[in-house]
Design a protein around this motif. Structure first.
Motif, PDB file in Angstrom:
ATOM      1  N   LEU A 104      -3.274  -4.181   6.992  1.00 57.82           N
ATOM      2  CA  LEU A 104      -2.578  -3.529   5.895  1.00 57.82           C
ATOM      3  C   LEU A 104      -2.694  -4.445   4.689  1.00 57.82           C
ATOM      4  CD1 LEU A 104      -0.840  -1.147   4.906  1.00 57.82           C
ATOM      5  CD2 LEU A 104       1.179  -2.515   5.492  1.00 57.82           C
ATOM      6  N   VAL A 105      -3.401  -3.971   3.674  1.00 54.69           N
ATOM      7  CA  VAL A 105      -3.617  -4.731   2.442  1.00 54.69           C
ATOM      8  C   VAL A 105      -2.549  -4.306   1.439  1.00 54.69           C
ATOM      9  CG1 VAL A 105      -5.248  -5.217   0.578  1.00 54.69           C
ATOM     10  CG2 VAL A 105      -6.093  -4.792   2.905  1.00 54.69           C
ATOM     11  N   VAL A 106      -1.788  -5.263   0.910  1.00 59.32           N
ATOM     12  CA  VAL A 106      -0.679  -4.905   0.027  1.00 59.32           C
ATOM     13  C   VAL A 106      -0.794  -5.610  -1.321  1.00 59.32           C
ATOM     14  CG1 VAL A 106       0.887  -4.498   1.955  1.00 59.32           C
ATOM     15  CG2 VAL A 106       0.838  -6.751   0.879  1.00 59.32           C
ATOM     16  N   ARG A 107      -0.302  -4.946  -2.334  1.00 64.08           N
ATOM     17  CA  ARG A 107      -0.134  -5.572  -3.657  1.00 64.08           C
ATOM     18  C   ARG A 107       1.231  -6.267  -3.641  1.00 64.08           C
ATOM     19  NH1 ARG A 107       1.083  -3.130  -9.503  1.00 64.08           N
ATOM     20  NH2 ARG A 107       0.070  -4.732 -10.782  1.00 64.08           N
ATOM     21  N   PRO A 108       1.262  -7.589  -3.618  1.00 64.37           N
ATOM     22  CA  PRO A 108       2.520  -8.275  -3.323  1.00 64.37           C
ATOM     23  C   PRO A 108       3.515  -8.358  -4.469  1.00 64.37           C
ATOM     24  CG  PRO A 108       0.763  -9.856  -3.631  1.00 64.37           C
ATOM     25  CD  PRO A 108       0.123  -8.504  -3.667  1.00 64.37           C
ATOM     26  N   VAL A 109       3.057  -8.158  -5.712  1.00 64.95           N
ATOM     27  CA  VAL A 109       3.935  -8.294  -6.870  1.00 64.95           C
ATOM     28  C   VAL A 109       3.286  -7.549  -8.028  1.00 64.95           C
ATOM     29  CG1 VAL A 109       2.849 -10.424  -7.745  1.00 64.95           C
ATOM     30  CG2 VAL A 109       5.296 -10.015  -8.188  1.00 64.95           C
ATOM     31  N   GLY A 110       4.064  -7.308  -9.068  1.00 61.93           N
ATOM     32  CA  GLY A 110       3.555  -6.584 -10.222  1.00 61.93           C
ATOM     33  C   GLY A 110       2.630  -7.416 -11.087  1.00 61.93           C
TER      34      GLY A 110
ATOM     35  N   TYR B 287      -2.014  -0.624   0.278  1.00 62.38           N
ATOM     36  CA  TYR B 287      -0.679  -0.104  -0.048  1.00 62.38           C
ATOM     37  C   TYR B 287      -0.066  -0.894  -1.204  1.00 62.38           C
ATOM     38  CZ  TYR B 287       4.460   0.094   0.479  1.00 62.38           C
ATOM     39  OH  TYR B 287       5.811   0.171   0.244  1.00 62.38           O
ATOM     40  N   ASP B 288       0.255  -0.192  -2.269  1.00 63.96           N
ATOM     41  CA  ASP B 288       0.962  -0.764  -3.415  1.00 63.96           C
ATOM     42  C   ASP B 288       2.413  -0.291  -3.340  1.00 63.96           C
ATOM     43  OD1 ASP B 288       2.074  -1.460  -5.844  1.00 63.96           O
ATOM     44  OD2 ASP B 288       0.431  -0.675  -7.061  1.00 63.96           O
ATOM     45  N   PRO B 289       3.374  -1.200  -3.117  1.00 62.59           N
ATOM     46  CA  PRO B 289       4.766  -0.754  -2.963  1.00 62.59           C
ATOM     47  C   PRO B 289       5.343  -0.071  -4.192  1.00 62.59           C
ATOM     48  CG  PRO B 289       4.644  -3.140  -3.102  1.00 62.59           C
ATOM     49  CD  PRO B 289       3.240  -2.654  -2.938  1.00 62.59           C
ATOM     50  N   PHE B 290       4.727  -0.273  -5.349  1.00 64.33           N
ATOM     51  CA  PHE B 290       5.208   0.401  -6.550  1.00 64.33           C
ATOM     52  C   PHE B 290       4.945   1.909  -6.513  1.00 64.33           C
ATOM     53  CE2 PHE B 290       4.873  -3.964  -8.100  1.00 64.33           C
ATOM     54  CZ  PHE B 290       6.073  -4.100  -8.785  1.00 64.33           C
ATOM     55  N   VAL B 291       4.080   2.350  -5.584  1.00 65.29           N
ATOM     56  CA  VAL B 291       3.845   3.782  -5.407  1.00 65.29           C
ATOM     57  C   VAL B 291       5.000   4.361  -4.604  1.00 65.29           C
ATOM     58  CG1 VAL B 291       2.353   5.509  -4.364  1.00 65.29           C
ATOM     59  CG2 VAL B 291       1.352   3.515  -5.495  1.00 65.29           C
ATOM     60  N   GLY B 292       5.604   5.411  -5.126  1.00 66.50           N
ATOM     61  CA  GLY B 292       6.738   6.027  -4.441  1.00 66.50           C
ATOM     62  C   GLY B 292       6.308   7.185  -3.570  1.00 66.50           C
TER      63      GLY B 292
END
Length: 326
Positions: A131-137, A87-92
């Motif tokens: 849950l694997v996340v992209r933590p920052v840009g 999951y990349d939080p930058f994805v809306g």
């Protein structure tokens, strides 16, 4: 060595938004992954609506009726679980192909946590653990992170990790080769600032190698925080100067930069690769790691062949080392 399960990432099949949308395509991919010796599959969270049937729990429900329906379909293909979601939080997800919240904005905590819970529930119900996340840009967007920015990220991800723990799902921060975390000692600073009970690492061998970080040394130094492992190979590195190129995601990662690198990632068996996988497997065997190991080859032009070759390598070489049976 016990407690290690092996999965394969679906992303190499799903290369275009309209190329992997039918159940028969999914069946072929899942059965290929199964006969290659893997028991799980890793999915990626994306926001392309019906063109990405595994992009969110809602889209899964539209095609498979429910998450339980997908679990049954996986079982029919002899797979046990969806090991993890990336999951990349930058994805809306509010608007198809939209832009999501920035983790460096303190106001982003609630929307990111809400989406993370959505995916954590899916992971749990599909038999997975992480849950694997992209933590920052990316580095070019931020430069080296300040103490204030590290603090913002630490508060966010510790809270997200605490909330998803209620679903028996672990949070793992993924450092990609363009991440702002590659600069200076940002990885160690963020790990120090987060609660180890709720925040771990997803170690991606190829992403680290491209960033100039030896994944074997990195694992040995941080094995107590590693909650998830992704195995793939790489041939080329990107230094900090190149990573700081404006819009590096497009110019460097997608277009290959000034060197026109055609493909960043390869199978673990790639002869020209930078990663010593047998040494990495030995490091895992010597550690207390317990969790999923996911094999990737997300730019393969021949996904079925890559899965089978990788499966042979896991069964005949890596798994015996990890399990101490070689």
């Amino acid at each position: 060595m016990t407690g290690v399960r092996w999965a394969y990432a679906l992303n190499q099949w799903d290369t275009n938004i309209d190329a992997f949308v039918r159940r028969r395509d999914h069946e072929r991919a899942f059965k290929t992954i199964s006969i290659s010796g893997f028991s799980g599959v890793e999915l990626t969270a994306v926001s392309f609506g019906p063109w990405e049937p595994f992009g969110s729990p809602d889209e899964i429900a539209k095609l498979y009726g429910s998450l339980d329906g997908l679990r049954e379909f996986l079982a029919e293909c002899a797979l046990e679980a969806v090991s993890s979601y990336v999951y990349d939080p930058f994805v809306g997800f509010e608007v198809e192909m939209g832009r999501g919240p920035d983790p460096l904005n303190p106001d982003s905590l609630e929307p990111i946590a809400a989406t993370a819970l959505w995916f954590a529930d899916a992971v749990h119900r599909l038999g997975g653990a992480t849950l694997v996340v992209r933590p920052v840009g990316s580095a070019w967007q931020t430069g080296e992170l300040s103490d204030e920015q590290i603090g913002t990220l630490a508060r966010l991800w510790t809270e997200v990790g605490r909330r998803i723990a209620g679903h028996e799902v672990r949070l793992a921060l993924h450092v990609d080769f363009l991440s702002a975390l590659r600069l200076g000692d940002s990885i160690d600073r963020l790990l120090t600032a987060t609660d180890p009970e709720f925040v771990g690492l997803a170690l991606d061998t190829a992403e680290l190698a491209v960033a100039g970080i030896n994944p074997v040394d990195f694992f040995r130094a941080h094995s107590d925080r590693v909650r998830h492992i992704q195995l793939k190979n790489a041939r080329d590195t990107v230094d900090d100067v190149e990573a700081l190129t404006p819009h590096a995601e497009q110019f460097v990662r997608t277009e290959g930069g000034t060197r026109r690198i055609g493909r960043w990632f390869f199978e673990p068996t790639d002869e020209g690769g930078l990663v010593d996988f047998e040494a990495f497997a030995e490091a895992v065997a010597e550690s207390e790691y317990s969790g999923w190991i996911v094999v990737e080859s997300d730019q393969s032009p021949h996904p079925a062949e890559s899965a089978m070759v990788s499966g042979w390598y896991v069964q005949k070489v890596l798994r015996p080392i990890v399990e101490g049976t070689r």
